[in-house]
Enzyme design. Structure first.
Site, PDB file in Angstrom:
ATOM      1  N   ASP A 103       9.293   2.436   0.079  1.00 18.63           N
ATOM      2  CA  ASP A 103       8.243   3.075   0.871  1.00 18.63           C
ATOM      3  C   ASP A 103       8.430   2.613   2.311  1.00 18.63           C
ATOM      4  O   ASP A 103       7.998   1.519   2.677  1.00 18.63           O
ATOM      5  CB  ASP A 103       6.877   2.674   0.320  1.00 18.63           C
ATOM      6  CG  ASP A 103       5.749   3.222   1.176  1.00 18.63           C
ATOM      7  OD1 ASP A 103       4.587   3.116   0.755  1.00 18.63           O
ATOM      8  OD2 ASP A 103       6.027   3.749   2.277  1.00 18.63           O
ATOM      9  N   TYR A 163       0.846  -1.185   0.000  1.00 21.42           N
ATOM     10  CA  TYR A 163       0.000   0.000   0.000  1.00 21.42           C
ATOM     11  C   TYR A 163       0.882   1.235   0.000  1.00 21.42           C
ATOM     12  O   TYR A 163       1.817   1.331   0.797  1.00 21.42           O
ATOM     13  CB  TYR A 163      -0.912   0.008   1.231  1.00 21.42           C
ATOM     14  CG  TYR A 163      -1.809   1.230   1.322  1.00 21.42           C
ATOM     15  CD1 TYR A 163      -1.642   2.169   2.345  1.00 21.42           C
ATOM     16  CD2 TYR A 163      -2.820   1.444   0.393  1.00 21.42           C
ATOM     17  CE1 TYR A 163      -2.457   3.279   2.434  1.00 21.42           C
ATOM     18  CE2 TYR A 163      -3.652   2.559   0.474  1.00 21.42           C
ATOM     19  CZ  TYR A 163      -3.463   3.474   1.500  1.00 21.42           C
ATOM     20  OH  TYR A 163      -4.269   4.586   1.586  1.00 21.42           O
ATOM     21  N   LYS A 223       5.005   8.172   9.640  1.00 25.85           N
ATOM     22  CA  LYS A 223       4.627   7.505  10.892  1.00 25.85           C
ATOM     23  C   LYS A 223       5.599   7.781  12.051  1.00 25.85           C
ATOM     24  O   LYS A 223       5.533   8.832  12.660  1.00 25.85           O
ATOM     25  CB  LYS A 223       4.417   6.003  10.631  1.00 25.85           C
ATOM     26  CG  LYS A 223       3.229   5.786   9.679  1.00 25.85           C
ATOM     27  CD  LYS A 223       2.650   4.422   9.720  1.00 25.85           C
ATOM     28  CE  LYS A 223       1.449   4.338   8.772  1.00 25.85           C
ATOM     29  NZ  LYS A 223       0.685   3.111   8.931  1.00 25.85           N
TER      30      LYS A 223
HETATM   31  C1  LIG Z   1       3.442   1.656   3.654  1.00 25.67           C
HETATM   32  C2  LIG Z   1       2.539   2.843   3.552  1.00 25.67           C
HETATM   33  C3  LIG Z   1       1.449   3.012   4.392  1.00 25.67           C
HETATM   34  O1  LIG Z   1       1.193   2.063   5.321  1.00 25.67           O
HETATM   35  C4  LIG Z   1       0.627   4.155   4.273  1.00 25.67           C
HETATM   36  C5  LIG Z   1      -0.507   4.367   5.100  1.00 25.67           C
HETATM   37  N1  LIG Z   1      -0.963   3.369   5.887  1.00 25.67           N
HETATM   38  C6  LIG Z   1      -2.147   3.223   6.390  1.00 25.67           C
HETATM   39  C7  LIG Z   1      -3.204   4.124   6.195  1.00 25.67           C
HETATM   40  C8  LIG Z   1      -4.321   4.050   6.974  1.00 25.67           C
HETATM   41  C9  LIG Z   1      -5.432   4.980   6.772  1.00 25.67           C
HETATM   42  O2  LIG Z   1      -5.447   5.669   5.701  1.00 25.67           O
HETATM   43  O3  LIG Z   1      -6.320   5.040   7.651  1.00 25.67           O
HETATM   44  C10 LIG Z   1      -4.420   3.059   8.074  1.00 25.67           C
HETATM   45  C11 LIG Z   1      -3.707   1.774   7.735  1.00 25.67           C
HETATM   46  O4  LIG Z   1      -4.490   1.029   6.849  1.00 25.67           O
HETATM   47  C12 LIG Z   1      -2.360   1.950   7.128  1.00 25.67           C
HETATM   48  O5  LIG Z   1      -1.360   1.803   8.131  1.00 25.67           O
HETATM   49  C13 LIG Z   1       0.951   5.114   3.268  1.00 25.67           C
HETATM   50  C14 LIG Z   1       0.122   6.369   3.039  1.00 25.67           C
HETATM   51  O6  LIG Z   1       0.366   7.240   4.099  1.00 25.67           O
HETATM   52  P1  LIG Z   1      -0.777   8.321   4.478  1.00 25.67           P
HETATM   53  O7  LIG Z   1      -1.949   7.503   5.004  1.00 25.67           O
HETATM   54  O8  LIG Z   1      -0.146   9.171   5.544  1.00 25.67           O
HETATM   55  O9  LIG Z   1      -1.119   9.071   3.257  1.00 25.67           O
HETATM   56  C15 LIG Z   1       2.039   4.916   2.460  1.00 25.67           C
HETATM   57  N2  LIG Z   1       2.802   3.787   2.581  1.00 25.67           N
END
Ligand SMILES: CC1=C(O)/C(=C\N=C2/C=C(C(=O)O)C[C@@H](O)[C@@H]2O)C(COP(=O)(O)O)=CN1
Ligand SMILES: Cc1ncc(COP(=O)(O)O)c(C=O)c1O
Length: 439
Positions: free
Chosen positions: A247, A147, A275
């Site tokens: 990523d 993702y 994160k």
């Molecule tokens: C490896 C990775 C991620 O895990 C990622 C975001 N992860 C999550 C987003 C969630 C959400 O939108 O509520 C929650 C989880 O599904 C996931 O950790 C993102 C996108 O980051 P963002 O949500 O800050 O735009 C990019 N690469």
């Protein structure tokens, strides 16, 4: 509802009130899965959340990963609070910016220069654009189960657990509303399949701008790269004039001080981090060597953002990475406590006679109830084919009532922190064991 209307109080009522004005209740689809037992948080501290009815839960979802030191870490909160009082958003370069960039480069030397963004999606989208600028190509290679945010650029289909817990969501070629043409320039390969990777690069390698992956996949449960796979990926990219993009939104500063690239000893061309970078404050960054970042420095390539690199976010970065630098034992301590947790969980599932897939990368742990023994190689599709989503949801519901919160979707990993004590780990195991006995 107006100012005189009595406000709802309990989880159910407040979730209903939220859903009335926020589409789905929470501002992310991943948070709005049909969770049978509503949970509305009032506050969070350390390894715990308290809901609006005063129930205390040990949390192992932990906001999906930013809180390496637990919720509301005093050092970070105090520093960011002070920055807010000093003025957190001028849109002017700040004296903290150099310190933040130097800290990132010290921990992740491949990131000689960075640009800050407000979310992982923003940073990924900008990193992909930079790769396309650098190579003058458009094709992006991605991997099943990984993702990279929700932008048109890379939002791939996902197999999701629907609200009944059934693994029945269709494999969406793209999220509804995505410009289908955006995906003409991306290809999704099976993860951990060296032959597929070699074949693709043999056929279309010269078209590839970048190959992007989570170096340790954590959005499909934890799925490690098979030995030699990432090395092959880097070699194929380099041989074809493409860039390797890691990523590390999840793995950065999580699986080791220098992220997966340090742990695995592989240097990507471009990295994306978020994160843990901000410890719960909204901040992300993408970075690379000076040559690749040069077009941004010379304003030949574009990246922007009113709030990108705002002073509060950069303060969070300086405080988090400074604390990480001063806490070298945090990763060895987490390795020890999380391997203890993993072993105890495996024992309880075995005692209950319940098949389970447990995988771990440091303090990122995935637990998925299976319908039978896992078949196939360590790959994303092998993992999902045997997951019993309904049984997992029953276990999650029981645990939530027992004072332990993890995400109802078994593809979402657990995130442990230095705030989870050994007693917390034992309690986690006890609650899971009771849930297994409940069936
Ligand atoms: C490896 C990775 C991620 O895990 C990622 C975001 N992860 C999550 C987003 C969630 C959400 O939108 O509520 C929650 C989880 O599904 C996931 O950790 C993102 C996108 O980051 P963002 O949500 O800050 O735009 C990019 N690469
Ligand atoms: C009218 C307008 N829309 C959108 C944006 C983009 O917002 P952001 O920079 O927060 O991505 C800006 C930024 O200046 C703007 O002025």
């Amino acid at each position: 509802m107006n100012a005189t209307t009595p406000r709802p109080s309990g989880n159910e009522a407040l979730l209903t009130a939220a859903r009335a004005v926020i589409a789905g209740g929470g501002s992310s689809n991943m948070r709005n899965l049909g969770i049978q037992d509503p949970l509305v948080v009032d506050r969070a501290m350390g390894a715990r959340v308290w809901d609006v009815e005063g129930n205390e839960l040990i949390d192992v979802n932990m906001g999906y990963g930013p809180h390496l030191f637990g919720y509301a870490d005093a050092e970070v909160v105090e520093a960011v609070s002070e920055r807010l009082h000093l003025g957190a958003m001028t849109g002017i370069v700040h004296r903290l910016d150099a310190q933040a960039g130097e800290l990132i480069g010290a921990l992740m030397p491949s990131m000689e220069q960075v640009r800050f963004a407000n979310s992982g999606t923003e940073a990924i989208t900008s990193a992909i654009r930079l790769a396309r600028f650098h190579t003058k190509r458009t094709l992006i290679v991605t991997f099943e189960g990984h993702y990279h945010g929700w932008s048109d650029t890379l939002l791939r289909g996902a197999i999701t657990a629907d609200s009944t817990g059934q693994h029945g969501g269709t494999e969406l070629h793209a999220a509804p509303g995505t410009n289908p043409e955006a995906l003409w320039h991306t290809v999704q390969l099976p993860w951990n399949d060296s032959d597929a990777l070699a074949r693709f690069f043999a056929e279309r390698g010269v078209e590839v701008a970048a190959v992007i992956c989570e170096p340790i996949c954590a959005n499909a449960g934890v799925v490690h790269p098979l030995p030699g796979y990432l090395e092959q990926m880097g070699e194929l990219a380099a041989a074809n004039g493409a860039l390797l993009v890691f990523d590390e939104v999840i793995t950065g500063f999580r699986v080791s001080r220098g992220g997966a690239q340090e742990l695995l000893g592989i240097r990507p061309d471009i990295s994306v981090i978020s994160k843990v970078l901000g410890g719960g404050f909204p901040v992300a960054a993408f970075g690379a060597g000076r040559e690749i970042m040069g077009p941004l420095a010379r304003n030949e390539a574009f990246h922007g953002g009113v709030y990108s690199g705002n002073h509060a976010a950069v303060q969070a970065v300086v405080s988090m990475l400074g604390k990480i630098q001063r806490s070298p034992s945090v990763y060895t301590d987490l390795e020890e406590s999380c391997s203890h947790l993993e072993k105890k969980l495996r024992d309880r599932f075995a005692e209950a006679g319940r098949p389970v897939r447990i995988a771990r990368a440091g303090s990122v742990l995935s637990v998925a109830v299976l319908s039978g023994p896992q078949t196939g190689p360590e790959a994303y599709d092998a993992a999902t084919d045997t997951i019993d989503f309904a049984a997992h949801r029953r276990l999650q519901r029981h645990c939530q009532r027992g004072g332990l919160y993890f995400h109802p979707n078994p593809l979402e990993p657990w995130f442990l922190s230095s705030a989870h004590s050994r007693a917390d780990m034992d309690r986690i195991v006890d609650v899971v064991a009771r849930g297994l006995r409940a069936g």
